[in-house]
Design a protein around this motif. Sequence first.
Motif, short mmCIF file in Angstrom:
data_model
loop_
_atom_site.label_atom_id
_atom_site.label_comp_id
_atom_site.label_asym_id
_atom_site.label_seq_id
_atom_site.Cartn_x
_atom_site.Cartn_y
_atom_site.Cartn_z
N SER A 134 40.26 53.31 81.87
CA SER A 134 40.06 52.62 80.60
C SER A 134 39.64 53.64 79.53
O SER A 134 39.18 54.74 79.84
CB SER A 134 38.98 51.55 80.72
OG SER A 134 37.70 52.13 80.84
N SER A 135 39.77 53.25 78.28
CA SER A 135 39.39 54.13 77.17
C SER A 135 37.97 53.86 76.69
O SER A 135 37.51 54.48 75.73
CB SER A 135 40.37 53.95 76.00
OG SER A 135 40.38 52.59 75.58
N LYS A 136 37.27 52.96 77.37
CA LYS A 136 35.93 52.59 76.93
C LYS A 136 34.90 53.63 77.38
O LYS A 136 35.05 54.26 78.44
CB LYS A 136 35.55 51.23 77.50
CG LYS A 136 36.39 50.08 76.96
CD LYS A 136 35.92 48.74 77.50
CE LYS A 136 36.73 47.59 76.93
NZ LYS A 136 36.28 46.27 77.45
N ALA A 137 33.86 53.77 76.57
CA ALA A 137 32.78 54.69 76.91
C ALA A 137 31.97 54.13 78.08
O ALA A 137 31.97 52.92 78.33
CB ALA A 137 31.88 54.90 75.70
N HIS A 138 31.27 55.01 78.76
CA HIS A 138 30.42 54.58 79.86
C HIS A 138 29.23 53.80 79.31
O HIS A 138 28.60 54.21 78.34
CB HIS A 138 29.94 55.79 80.66
CG HIS A 138 31.02 56.42 81.46
ND1 HIS A 138 31.94 57.31 80.93
CD2 HIS A 138 31.36 56.29 82.78
CE1 HIS A 138 32.78 57.70 81.87
NE2 HIS A 138 32.45 57.11 83.01
N GLU A 139 28.95 52.66 79.95
CA GLU A 139 27.86 51.80 79.52
C GLU A 139 26.87 51.59 80.67
O GLU A 139 27.15 51.96 81.81
CB GLU A 139 28.41 50.45 79.05
CG GLU A 139 29.37 50.58 77.87
CD GLU A 139 29.88 49.22 77.40
OE1 GLU A 139 29.33 48.70 76.42
OE2 GLU A 139 30.80 48.70 78.07
N SER A 140 25.74 50.98 80.35
CA SER A 140 24.70 50.79 81.36
C SER A 140 25.16 49.83 82.46
O SER A 140 24.65 49.89 83.58
CB SER A 140 23.43 50.25 80.70
OG SER A 140 23.69 49.02 80.04
N SER A 141 26.12 48.97 82.14
CA SER A 141 26.68 48.07 83.15
C SER A 141 28.03 47.56 82.67
O SER A 141 28.35 47.66 81.47
CB SER A 141 25.75 46.89 83.42
OG SER A 141 25.65 46.05 82.28
N LEU A 142 28.81 47.03 83.58
CA LEU A 142 30.07 46.37 83.22
C LEU A 142 30.21 45.12 84.08
O LEU A 142 29.75 45.08 85.22
CB LEU A 142 31.27 47.31 83.40
CG LEU A 142 31.60 47.84 84.79
CD1 LEU A 142 32.52 46.89 85.55
CD2 LEU A 142 32.25 49.20 84.70
#
Length: 256
Positions: A222-230
């Motif tokens: 995916s092109s999304k940035a890393h987040e604290s959770s998904l």
Amino acid sequence: MKTVYYLLLLVALLSSAACTKPGIDGPSTGGKPQEGIVSGRVVDSQGKPVANAVIVASNTDYYNKTSTGYTDASGNYRFKLPTGIAEGSYTVSGTVTLKYHNKNFEMGLYQEDTRVFSAYDGAVRNFVFRLTGKRAADDDETSRPLGARLEVHPNFNKIDSENLEITLEPVGPLVDGSTGKKLVAMMPQRSDYIEDIPVGMYKISARDKVSGQKLGVAILGSSKAHESSLTTLFEKDQIVGSTLYDLAITVDTFGD
């Protein structure tokens, strides 16, 4: 006239007794194999009947030669196999399809007896619908279990995979409507996979267990940035007829 009436009534009663339940091809044989017949029952992990399961008998000698049956409301199925010349041998497999988050989830069934059998001999094969564990009694550690697989790709330049802890928290009921449990797992040695996760929707997070540092997660590709959770569902393997479910994520420090 009374004699005629009673005769007609008797015929009606006998006809009614000979009728079979929907999805069942012929009368029950009490669990005993019958020539040219495959029969059995499908229940869930609590022993409750599973309706509308699909049971497929596959010929071991001819490619893509199959016969199919379906379970009724009591979880029973029974259907005929061709018994002509050189019909060969058969194996049986089962699935049940559930609607979950507006998608069809085709789930595999556990099978105790996987022996090959002759169409002439027939067979009784029972199944259990459960979300985890072996797919068949004779599976070994190299076989894929019923549960889903989480593939984890950490940034090895910044993360020690031996310290990587993954947490999966169910969001709502699992695919079978049951209540899931929070899962916390360390990454196995020499493996990128966490295996046998009950299929469902999960909130996934990661951290370094030694330092306590929270890490970012993202769907692989995916092109999304890393987040604290998904929060996401496991996805079915693209192979036609597959009952394998997978999800691949990447793990990195925040801002990467």
